[in-house]
Design an enzyme around this catalytic site. Structure first.
Site, PDB file in Angstrom:
ATOM      1  N   LYS A 152       0.015  -6.511   1.691  1.00  0.00           N
ATOM      2  CA  LYS A 152      -0.679  -5.214   1.528  1.00  0.00           C
ATOM      3  C   LYS A 152      -0.287  -4.218   2.627  1.00  0.00           C
ATOM      4  O   LYS A 152      -0.067  -3.045   2.352  1.00  0.00           O
ATOM      5  CB  LYS A 152      -2.195  -5.435   1.522  1.00  0.00           C
ATOM      6  CG  LYS A 152      -2.986  -4.178   1.164  1.00  0.00           C
ATOM      7  CD  LYS A 152      -4.461  -4.493   0.984  1.00  0.00           C
ATOM      8  CE  LYS A 152      -5.222  -3.303   0.417  1.00  0.00           C
ATOM      9  NZ  LYS A 152      -5.407  -2.201   1.341  1.00  0.00           N
ATOM     10  N   ASP A 199     -11.373  -1.766  11.093  1.00  0.00           N
ATOM     11  CA  ASP A 199     -10.261  -2.612  10.618  1.00  0.00           C
ATOM     12  C   ASP A 199      -9.911  -3.685  11.661  1.00  0.00           C
ATOM     13  O   ASP A 199      -9.177  -4.628  11.351  1.00  0.00           O
ATOM     14  CB  ASP A 199      -9.008  -1.782  10.306  1.00  0.00           C
ATOM     15  CG  ASP A 199      -9.099  -1.092   8.943  1.00  0.00           C
ATOM     16  OD1 ASP A 199     -10.147  -1.227   8.272  1.00  0.00           O
ATOM     17  OD2 ASP A 199      -8.130  -0.404   8.550  1.00  0.00           O
ATOM     18  N   SER A 256     -16.107   5.469  10.005  1.00  0.00           N
ATOM     19  CA  SER A 256     -14.663   5.477  10.299  1.00  0.00           C
ATOM     20  C   SER A 256     -14.136   6.848  10.727  1.00  0.00           C
ATOM     21  O   SER A 256     -13.068   7.282  10.308  1.00  0.00           O
ATOM     22  CB  SER A 256     -13.878   5.005   9.057  1.00  0.00           C
ATOM     23  OG  SER A 256     -14.195   3.692   8.718  1.00  0.00           O
ATOM     24  N   LYS A 281     -14.547  -3.266   1.468  1.00  0.00           N
ATOM     25  CA  LYS A 281     -13.081  -3.246   1.659  1.00  0.00           C
ATOM     26  C   LYS A 281     -12.408  -4.263   0.742  1.00  0.00           C
ATOM     27  O   LYS A 281     -12.917  -4.532  -0.329  1.00  0.00           O
ATOM     28  CB  LYS A 281     -12.778  -3.495   3.124  1.00  0.00           C
ATOM     29  CG  LYS A 281     -13.559  -2.572   4.058  1.00  0.00           C
ATOM     30  CD  LYS A 281     -12.752  -1.465   4.594  1.00  0.00           C
ATOM     31  CE  LYS A 281     -13.654  -0.533   5.391  1.00  0.00           C
ATOM     32  NZ  LYS A 281     -12.949   0.576   5.973  1.00  0.00           N
ATOM     33  N   GLU A 282     -11.287  -4.815   1.169  1.00  0.00           N
ATOM     34  CA  GLU A 282     -10.519  -5.728   0.317  1.00  0.00           C
ATOM     35  C   GLU A 282     -11.393  -6.864  -0.211  1.00  0.00           C
ATOM     36  O   GLU A 282     -11.177  -7.413  -1.274  1.00  0.00           O
ATOM     37  CB  GLU A 282      -9.319  -6.291   1.082  1.00  0.00           C
ATOM     38  CG  GLU A 282      -8.155  -5.330   1.226  1.00  0.00           C
ATOM     39  CD  GLU A 282      -8.378  -4.227   2.241  1.00  0.00           C
ATOM     40  OE1 GLU A 282      -9.542  -3.909   2.596  1.00  0.00           O
ATOM     41  OE2 GLU A 282      -7.371  -3.638   2.690  1.00  0.00           O
ATOM     42  N   ASN A 340      -4.774  -2.639  -4.742  1.00  0.00           N
ATOM     43  CA  ASN A 340      -6.054  -2.550  -4.026  1.00  0.00           C
ATOM     44  C   ASN A 340      -5.901  -1.648  -2.812  1.00  0.00           C
ATOM     45  O   ASN A 340      -6.434  -1.923  -1.741  1.00  0.00           O
ATOM     46  CB  ASN A 340      -6.525  -3.954  -3.615  1.00  0.00           C
ATOM     47  CG  ASN A 340      -7.974  -3.939  -3.160  1.00  0.00           C
ATOM     48  OD1 ASN A 340      -8.680  -2.933  -3.330  1.00  0.00           O
ATOM     49  ND2 ASN A 340      -8.427  -5.029  -2.576  1.00  0.00           N
ATOM     50  N   HIS A 375      -5.627  -9.145   3.522  1.00  0.00           N
ATOM     51  CA  HIS A 375      -4.594  -9.270   4.556  1.00  0.00           C
ATOM     52  C   HIS A 375      -5.177  -9.462   5.950  1.00  0.00           C
ATOM     53  O   HIS A 375      -4.648 -10.217   6.768  1.00  0.00           O
ATOM     54  CB  HIS A 375      -3.676  -8.045   4.512  1.00  0.00           C
ATOM     55  CG  HIS A 375      -4.418  -6.728   4.587  1.00  0.00           C
ATOM     56  ND1 HIS A 375      -3.956  -5.645   5.277  1.00  0.00           N
ATOM     57  CD2 HIS A 375      -5.603  -6.313   4.051  1.00  0.00           C
ATOM     58  CE1 HIS A 375      -4.794  -4.632   5.165  1.00  0.00           C
ATOM     59  NE2 HIS A 375      -5.799  -5.016   4.415  1.00  0.00           N
ATOM     60  N   ARG A 376      -6.286  -8.777   6.235  1.00  0.00           N
ATOM     61  CA  ARG A 376      -6.825  -8.867   7.601  1.00  0.00           C
ATOM     62  C   ARG A 376      -7.528 -10.201   7.866  1.00  0.00           C
ATOM     63  O   ARG A 376      -7.615 -10.637   9.008  1.00  0.00           O
ATOM     64  CB  ARG A 376      -7.749  -7.683   7.915  1.00  0.00           C
ATOM     65  CG  ARG A 376      -7.031  -6.359   7.769  1.00  0.00           C
ATOM     66  CD  ARG A 376      -7.607  -5.217   8.565  1.00  0.00           C
ATOM     67  NE  ARG A 376      -6.942  -3.984   8.159  1.00  0.00           N
ATOM     68  CZ  ARG A 376      -5.710  -3.607   8.542  1.00  0.00           C
ATOM     69  NH1 ARG A 376      -5.024  -4.361   9.377  1.00  0.00           N
ATOM     70  NH2 ARG A 376      -5.180  -2.488   8.092  1.00  0.00           N
ATOM     71  N   ASP A 421       0.815  -1.222   0.000  1.00  0.00           N
ATOM     72  CA  ASP A 421       0.000   0.000   0.000  1.00  0.00           C
ATOM     73  C   ASP A 421       0.848   1.272   0.000  1.00  0.00           C
ATOM     74  O   ASP A 421       0.423   2.301  -0.533  1.00  0.00           O
ATOM     75  CB  ASP A 421      -0.936   0.030   1.218  1.00  0.00           C
ATOM     76  CG  ASP A 421      -2.216  -0.752   0.975  1.00  0.00           C
ATOM     77  OD1 ASP A 421      -2.269  -1.538   0.010  1.00  0.00           O
ATOM     78  OD2 ASP A 421      -3.176  -0.584   1.758  1.00  0.00           O
ATOM     79  N   SER A 465     -17.214   5.621   2.941  1.00  0.00           N
ATOM     80  CA  SER A 465     -15.804   5.668   3.342  1.00  0.00           C
ATOM     81  C   SER A 465     -15.437   7.071   3.807  1.00  0.00           C
ATOM     82  O   SER A 465     -15.862   8.060   3.200  1.00  0.00           O
ATOM     83  CB  SER A 465     -14.926   5.274   2.153  1.00  0.00           C
ATOM     84  OG  SER A 465     -13.572   5.532   2.437  1.00  0.00           O
ATOM     85  N   SER A 466     -14.634   7.135   4.850  1.00  0.00           N
ATOM     86  CA  SER A 466     -14.128   8.432   5.323  1.00  0.00           C
ATOM     87  C   SER A 466     -12.962   8.911   4.464  1.00  0.00           C
ATOM     88  O   SER A 466     -12.550  10.064   4.549  1.00  0.00           O
ATOM     89  CB  SER A 466     -13.647   8.296   6.772  1.00  0.00           C
ATOM     90  OG  SER A 466     -12.498   7.455   6.827  1.00  0.00           O
ATOM     91  N   GLN A 467     -12.405   7.998   3.662  1.00  0.00           N
ATOM     92  CA  GLN A 467     -11.202   8.347   2.888  1.00  0.00           C
ATOM     93  C   GLN A 467     -11.477   9.462   1.885  1.00  0.00           C
ATOM     94  O   GLN A 467     -10.576  10.216   1.527  1.00  0.00           O
ATOM     95  CB  GLN A 467     -10.665   7.111   2.164  1.00  0.00           C
ATOM     96  CG  GLN A 467     -10.139   6.052   3.124  1.00  0.00           C
ATOM     97  CD  GLN A 467      -9.722   4.772   2.401  1.00  0.00           C
ATOM     98  OE1 GLN A 467      -9.711   4.713   1.182  1.00  0.00           O
ATOM     99  NE2 GLN A 467      -9.390   3.739   3.167  1.00  0.00           N
TER     100      GLN A 467
HETATM  101  O1  LIG Z   1      -8.139   6.773   5.960  1.00  0.00           O
HETATM  102  C1  LIG Z   1      -7.562   5.704   6.223  1.00  0.00           C
HETATM  103  O2  LIG Z   1      -6.336   5.633   6.389  1.00  0.00           O
HETATM  104  C2  LIG Z   1      -8.372   4.477   6.352  1.00  0.00           C
HETATM  105  C3  LIG Z   1      -9.730   4.565   6.565  1.00  0.00           C
HETATM  106  C4  LIG Z   1     -10.585   3.382   6.743  1.00  0.00           C
HETATM  107  O3  LIG Z   1     -11.353   3.215   5.570  1.00  0.00           O
HETATM  108  P1  LIG Z   1     -12.880   3.741   5.400  1.00  0.00           P
HETATM  109  O4  LIG Z   1     -12.921   5.175   5.721  1.00  0.00           O
HETATM  110  O5  LIG Z   1     -13.130   3.440   3.957  1.00  0.00           O
HETATM  111  O6  LIG Z   1     -13.726   2.913   6.328  1.00  0.00           O
HETATM  112  C5  LIG Z   1      -9.767   2.116   7.006  1.00  0.00           C
HETATM  113  O7  LIG Z   1     -10.576   0.987   6.830  1.00  0.00           O
HETATM  114  C6  LIG Z   1      -8.573   2.012   6.085  1.00  0.00           C
HETATM  115  O8  LIG Z   1      -7.824   0.862   6.347  1.00  0.00           O
HETATM  116  C7  LIG Z   1      -7.658   3.191   6.276  1.00  0.00           C
HETATM  117  C1  LIG Z   2      -9.555  -1.279   4.309  1.00  0.00           C
HETATM  118  C2  LIG Z   2      -8.228  -1.285   4.300  1.00  0.00           C
HETATM  119  O1  LIG Z   2      -7.438  -0.634   3.409  1.00  0.00           O
HETATM  120  P1  LIG Z   2      -7.725   0.381   2.216  1.00  0.00           P
HETATM  121  O2  LIG Z   2      -9.150   0.869   2.302  1.00  0.00           O
HETATM  122  O3  LIG Z   2      -6.749   1.487   2.416  1.00  0.00           O
HETATM  123  O4  LIG Z   2      -7.473  -0.384   0.955  1.00  0.00           O
HETATM  124  C3  LIG Z   2      -7.479  -2.025   5.347  1.00  0.00           C
HETATM  125  O5  LIG Z   2      -6.232  -1.870   5.414  1.00  0.00           O
HETATM  126  O6  LIG Z   2      -8.077  -2.774   6.118  1.00  0.00           O
END
Ligand SMILES: O=C(O)C1=C[C@@H](OP(=O)(O)O)[C@@H](O)[C@H](O)C1
Ligand SMILES: C=C(OP(=O)(O)O)C(=O)O
Length: 428
Positions: free
Chosen positions: A411, A314, A199, A341-342, A95, A385-386, A51, A171-173
């Site tokens: 990952k 996670d 998240s 997720k993954e 991914n 991975h988890r 990653d 997703s918070s991302q």
């Molecule tokens: O912002 C980040 O670093 C992450 C946010 C989370 O995702 P979501 O916001 O999609 O739940 C988490 O699951 C991921 O491993 C890392």
């Molecule tokens: C969801 C995960 O990663 P990402 O969303 O960054 O692919 C994780 O690492 O559990």
């Protein structure tokens, strides 16, 4: 490539100390922010895994000079002062959710055309909410296949500022991605957060890393945030804390075997919300001991719990493994978002627990686990991975647990099984 990994049960309890590798979330944020900064930043304690490698490779393709020394766990980033050098690039993110989401926003600050894509699963992971939010800011960005998922094509022309709304229900991302690039705009950017945010603690990581590089935001209302134009300043030496999600496996190993495991480099003040997994273990009966620079979990008889894990999802799979060794059922609630997720993690947990003979009840956003007799099994890991790291914990107590495709841990934690063996005193 190993096809399978046979977990070696431990005799007795695990007593040991470990320092997991650097945080994925902090490493990938620090890379983005250092790339946008003025001057050269040195990051220490970084994570070296797929990653972070795809993130580094992508920044290099965008013309940003990033030098990684995996031996020393350091990265040097020559910041581009908010101006991405390359005007075309094709980025491959495997991914890595953080990488593709953060880089999509980064490309919007560039001048040119960029394509971001990943593996087959990445092409099923939604990014539409981020695309919509960037469009409202005037960015020409589309999901190429009209699926709401990658590949994404960004025609960047810098951010001019303005208002946008973003959903955090998947997703918070997406919001983290927007926040990190918003300071580069010519005018302020105001972001309205729509509906509930999943998240949430990851947003604090984002704000914490931005603050390290001198950029702050105004929370005008709880769900309306404004970022004024600001310059990221290089950080001479930014030290990244160990990964708290990775630490959950070692804390869980103490809980499951009734041992004591100390994780170094983390304490309750860690930036990562996943540190609160220790509170879940405490509620199940474990004793927690803290020092300035470490946390120790002492395993005690465990009782099942009912817990909302939206903030720390996670670690949901880690808890699923621990739940098998508790008295009474455990319910993991409010985690519908882990289906994106993954792999679909709720279904994956349910399938693999059933394979071991365990009764589970799965709903759209929860799973309830009823401890019972555990059968030996080969656990499918779904390139997650988890799944591999969590279900390996079961094998510490139950003979005959085999993990399929153990290399999927590359990952976020390439040396996971070696570290686990070391902690268990099993290394040859
Ligand atoms: O912002 C980040 O670093 C992450 C946010 C989370 O995702 P979501 O916001 O999609 O739940 C988490 O699951 C991921 O491993 C890392
Ligand atoms: C969801 C995960 O990663 P990402 O969303 O960054 O692919 C994780 O690492 O559990």
């Amino acid at each position: 490539m190993l096809k399978t990994y046979q977990v070696k049960p431990v005799t007795g309890s695990i007593e040991g100390t470990i320092r997991p590798p650097g945080s994925k979330s902090i490493t990938n944020r620090a890379l983005i922010v250092a790339a946008l900064a003025e001057g050269t930043t040195q990051l220490t304690g970084v994570l070296d895994s797929q990653d972070t490698q795809v993130m580094i490779e992508s920044l290099n393709r965008l013309g940003i000079n990033v030098k990684h020394d995996p031996e020393k766990c350091t990265i040097l980033v020559e910041g581009c002062a908010g101006k991405i050098p390359q005007s075309t690039a094709s980025l491959w993110l495997e991914n890595s959710g953080t990488s593709i989401r953060f880089l999509t926003a980064l490309c919007a600050t560039g001048t040119g055309e960029y394509i971001l894509d990943g593996n087959a699963r990445m092409r099923e992971r939604p990014i539409q909410h981020l695309v919509e939010a960037l469009k409202q800011l005037g960015v020409d960005v589309v999901c190429e296949n009209d699926t709401g998922c990658p590949p994404v094509r960004v025609k960047g022309n810098g951010l001019s500022g303005g208002e946008t709304a973003i959903s955090g229900s998947v997703s918070s991302q997406y919001l983290s991605a927007l926040l990190m690039v918003a300071a580069t705009a010519e005018n302020p950017i105001t972001i309205s957060i729509q509906g509930k945010m999943v998240s949430k603690p990851y947003l604090e990581i984002t704000l914490g890393v931005m603050a390290q590089f001198g950029v702050t935001i105004d929370r005008i209302q709880p769900s309306v945030w404004r970022i004024h134009p600001q310059t990221y300043r290089r950080s001479i030496a930014y030290d990244i804390e160990p990964d708290a999600s990775a630490a959950s496996y070692f804390f869980a190993a103490a809980a499951i075997t009734g041992g004591s495991v100390t994780v170094e480099g983390l304490n309750q003040d860690a930036l990562q919300g996943d540190i609160n997994f220790i509170r879940v273990l405490e509620d199940m009966g474990c004793n927690i001991e803290q020092s300035r620079n470490s946390i120790t979990v002492h395993g005690c008889p465990l009782k099942g719990i009912d817990v909302d894990m939206n903030d720390i999802s996670d670690t949901a799979q880690t808890l699923a493994a621990v739940a098998l060794f508790a008295e009474g059922p455990t319910s993991i609630r409010n985690v519908g978002h882990i289906r994106h997720k993954e792999t679909d993690r709720l279904t994956a947990i349910a399938n693999e627990l059933k394979r071991m003979g365990i009764k589970v009840e799965e709903t759209e956003d929860s799973i309830t686990i009823y401890p019972g007799e555990i059968h030996s099994a080969t656990i499918e890991t779904y390139d997650d991975h988890r799944m591999a790291m969590s279900f390996a914990l079961v094998g510490l107590k139950v003979p005959g647990i085999v993990i399929a495709d153990p290399d999927c841990t590359i990952k976020t934690y390439p040396h996971f099984f070696a570290d686990l063996e070391k902690l268990c005193g099993q290394s040859s």
